[in-house]
Design a protein around this motif. Structure first.
Motif, mmCIF file in Angstrom:
data_model
loop_
_atom_site.group_PDB
_atom_site.id
_atom_site.type_symbol
_atom_site.label_atom_id
_atom_site.label_comp_id
_atom_site.label_asym_id
_atom_site.label_seq_id
_atom_site.Cartn_x
_atom_site.Cartn_y
_atom_site.Cartn_z
ATOM 1 N N LEU A 174 6.751 -14.801 18.883
ATOM 2 C CA LEU A 174 5.609 -14.876 18.694
ATOM 3 C C LEU A 174 5.040 -13.752 19.618
ATOM 4 C CD1 LEU A 174 3.232 -16.504 17.332
ATOM 5 C CD2 LEU A 174 2.924 -17.755 19.548
ATOM 6 N N ASP A 212 5.703 -10.483 18.484
ATOM 7 C CA ASP A 212 5.038 -9.963 17.018
ATOM 8 C C ASP A 212 3.524 -9.818 17.390
ATOM 9 O OD1 ASP A 212 7.238 -10.437 15.629
ATOM 10 O OD2 ASP A 212 6.639 -12.542 14.759
ATOM 11 N N ILE A 213 2.960 -10.339 18.582
ATOM 12 C CA ILE A 213 1.621 -9.927 18.641
ATOM 13 C C ILE A 213 1.537 -8.634 19.520
ATOM 14 C CG2 ILE A 213 -0.474 -10.629 20.058
ATOM 15 C CD1 ILE A 213 0.242 -13.483 19.534
ATOM 16 N N GLY A 216 -9.363 -7.286 21.871
ATOM 17 C CA GLY A 216 -9.647 -8.661 21.716
ATOM 18 C C GLY A 216 -8.660 -9.373 22.421
ATOM 19 N N ARG A 217 -8.571 -10.619 22.586
ATOM 20 C CA ARG A 217 -8.081 -11.522 23.488
ATOM 21 C C ARG A 217 -7.119 -12.591 22.760
ATOM 22 N NH1 ARG A 217 -10.433 -15.354 27.590
ATOM 23 N NH2 ARG A 217 -11.029 -16.206 25.818
ATOM 24 N N TYR A 218 -5.896 -12.603 23.114
ATOM 25 C CA TYR A 218 -4.896 -13.728 22.450
ATOM 26 C C TYR A 218 -4.373 -14.966 23.843
ATOM 27 C CZ TYR A 218 -5.037 -11.103 18.338
ATOM 28 O OH TYR A 218 -5.441 -10.470 17.217
ATOM 29 N N GLN A 219 -4.452 -16.070 23.334
ATOM 30 C CA GLN A 219 -3.919 -17.122 24.138
ATOM 31 C C GLN A 219 -2.730 -17.527 23.481
ATOM 32 O OE1 GLN A 219 -7.113 -19.564 25.116
ATOM 33 N NE2 GLN A 219 -7.134 -18.461 27.181
ATOM 34 N N VAL A 220 -1.660 -17.571 24.302
ATOM 35 C CA VAL A 220 -0.245 -18.014 23.867
ATOM 36 C C VAL A 220 0.192 -19.225 24.725
ATOM 37 C CG1 VAL A 220 2.029 -17.527 23.214
ATOM 38 C CG2 VAL A 220 0.377 -15.770 22.724
ATOM 39 N N ARG A 221 0.572 -20.405 24.161
ATOM 40 C CA ARG A 221 1.102 -21.745 25.030
ATOM 41 C C ARG A 221 2.277 -21.266 25.101
ATOM 42 N NH1 ARG A 221 -0.171 -27.219 24.849
ATOM 43 N NH2 ARG A 221 -2.150 -26.585 24.139
#
Lengths: 404, 404
Positions: free
Chosen positions: B75, B78-79, B106-111
């Protein structure tokens, strides 16, 4: 049969017809390619046929004695493509089904089957004919094929619906979730060629005053993908435009269609059944509109898609009139979330709407303009995407309902 | 944890360690990559580990506050790889397992998951060490890896046997049908580094007079394929040779091996069990010999292989001393046959011998000289292929018995 030809020419033409050779043939002879060498015209023709899609192509060769034979397509192609550049001799002994290939380094023998077992490609002698410009055909196929259904049970939806009128050519494809419609310019039909009998599988209108040919048919996507590929190769080399300024000749009759140009012919059965009346699905008026740079929109969607694909494939779009900004967001619970903003020209009230990210992306990628326009009414009614300038294309996509 | 780094750097290093991340992890945390940001050194290290193969790499970044975390490898990769060129900020809140990636758009949050759940990469502190030149390693891997067995039940045969001596480095691989042995030059070991305890999984001889380190181990091919790939990338950019003129440091102890260079480390478990005494398989004398141009031999075999693959994969070689010619032939009953001849320098009596065409081709393709030599005794005893000049490589292949 005995012929001498160039290795690269035989390789190229074998590769073209091989695409129509079925990998699991219903009859052994269909795994073969039909070779026909004509002493008089000094040409060799090759045919591949899976009983639905047929491809025929020909090239000039030194034909010392004519004849016909079928040879295993894959095996022949694999050997010939590995032979060194130069002349190849292909010969058979009378009454023998074995072909001998001779080149500078060595000799190969390949066992074939008689041509009499090979089915004839359908020919259309007394049907209608229309001439379609190569560029229009490629444009239309590129803008519609991706929207066909891959589900074989969906019947007519697995094909592209083609409507030919006097001065226009329309391509439509839908899988039930989205619809792509491309309108391009047609070529003028030959006068006198429009008096043929009515088309059974489709409707035909003959306007005697203007000698217009009008027809609509649904063609399997597999055949059209091959057509697109073959035309692209031809266009790249400029082969058709020069020799066939009128474009590709399309012959059609009950249940069958052939495309013919230069030295190539592609034939396909038609899909039976009523194609949906798609024009009525496209709203005539919209209350909201957005113009955005296609490349930026696609880039953001591709990143959003990474997270969306983890869950339900849904991307949310928020359009803000005050900010003149489009915000894309995704929320894949337990995995992550994302949010991007893209500058856009927005008119109408603010709107929140969600789509399947795959449908949006595929449509946007099929367009080839710098800017695109997207039009909306509400978050539950269909939206359309159109290119600004370029091809006349309408891409309709249904939104996904989300709980707020 | 908070760090700022270049998008292309993070992408490149994620792609390196991702190769060690298992696609079906035995424990969820192994699907993640371990991130460690060090404020003091201003470096970020990434680790991927499938419990057998581990890859660790590090790069410099602006580390505002240090910390550790594991994030889903695919993940994240890929981002990040889809983000635009430029700076990325990666941050976590204290006590939270979610990483926030911020870029211009932008902004991405990954757990993620806590680093404490991630297993430590094995380290070897008191084992032996040897230094192997990068070029020799690549050469040896390229010439041996293809001969390992793909059958997991074949145990040691799935790996490459590596013998390190004072002044040489030997790679051997066999799947029972063919054997590849490559000898390359080793680098001198550090004095004083040879007094470590004996190696359990292999033999080690310490010659106190010359301080020689000698060891032999069998390393899984999967780890060595990764090593080859990583070294190739490094070699292409010239990264190692400049900064690590002594080459790659190999540390090993009971059951474990690590390769270390520049800012990268690859660790692998060793394969247990006695490797076959392969040297005794190679005949010392031959009664027949052939020298042939490799490219012509490979070309002919590739064409012959098309027909051979239809049947039993057998190619027949006939060497004629009088004609100074090698004739290759294939007979695939019911399908076809082929025959090619290649000029060759032949000494010894005429011989007819048959091989599995795949084994011959793979060996010939692994060599990189213009001419190769092939040596034979009889049609039922092993033959060897060697390059003329270039790498010191011996490829032994067993003939196939054919009815004449």
């Amino acid at each position: 049969m005995k012929l001498i030809c160039a290795q690269n020419e035989l390789t190229a033409h074998l590769s073209l017809v091989s695409r129509a050779v079925p990998s699991r043939p219903s009859h052994p002879v269909l795994a073969n390619v039909l070779l026909r060498a004509d002493e008089e015209t000094q040409r060799v023709s090759l045919t591949g046929f899976d009983l639905s899609l047929g491809v025929q192509t020909s090239f000039s060769a030194q034909v010392e004695s004519g004849g016909t034979l079928t040879l295993p397509a894959k095996l022949l192609s694999d050997i010939v493509s590995r032979l060194p550049d130069g002349e190849i001799t292909l010969a058979t002994e009378a009454g023998d089904m074995t072909a001998t290939l001779t080149c500078a380094f060595g000799r190969y023998q390949v066992r074939g089957m008689g041509a009499e077992e090979y089915p004839e490609l359908p020919t259309i002698d007394d049907g209608d004919v229309a001439y379609l410009p190569v560029e229009s055909l490629i444009e239309g196929l590129r803008g519609s094929l991706f929207s066909t259904s891959a589900d074989e049970t969906k019947q007519v939806l697995t094909g592209v619906h083609l409507t030919v009128e006097y001065d226009s050519l329309e391509f439509a494809a839908t899988d039930g979730h989205r619809l792509a419609v491309v309108q391009t310019v047609s070529a003028e039909p030959e006068s006198g060629e429009s008096s043929a009998p009515a088309v059974a599988n489709g409707k035909k209108t003959t306007d005697t005053e203007n000698a217009r040919v009008e027809f609509d048919v649904t063609v399997p996507s597999k055949a059209l993908r091959e057509l697109e590929r073959m035309l692209q190769v031809n266009q790249d080399t400029g082969a058709i435009s020069k020799r066939y300024p009128r474009g590709v000749a399309v012959h059609f009759d009950q249940g069958q269609l052939t495309f013919e140009w230069a030295n190539q012919r592609l034939t396909s059965r038609l899909l039976e059944g009523q194609y949906p009346n798609y024009r009525q699905l496209i709203p005539r008026q919209f209350s909201r509109q957005m113009t955005v740079e296609r490349r930026l929109f696609v880039g953001a969607l591709e990143r959003i898609a990474v997270l969306a694909d983890q869950k339900n494939s849904i991307v949310k779009l928020e359009m803000s009139n005050a900010q003149q900004e489009l915000v894309l967001s995704v929320d894949a619970a337990d995995v992550g979330s994302g949010r991007e903003s893209v500058a856009a020209q927005i008119s109408g009230e603010d709107l929140e709407i969600a789509f399947n990210v795959k449908y949006l992306l595929e449509g946007l990628k099929a367009l080839n303009t710098n800017e695109i326009q997207m039009q909306f009414n509400t978050s539950t009614s269909p939206s359309i995407v159109t290119p600004l300038g370029g091809t006349k294309m309408t891409y309709l996509v249904m939104p996904v309902q989300i709980r707020s």
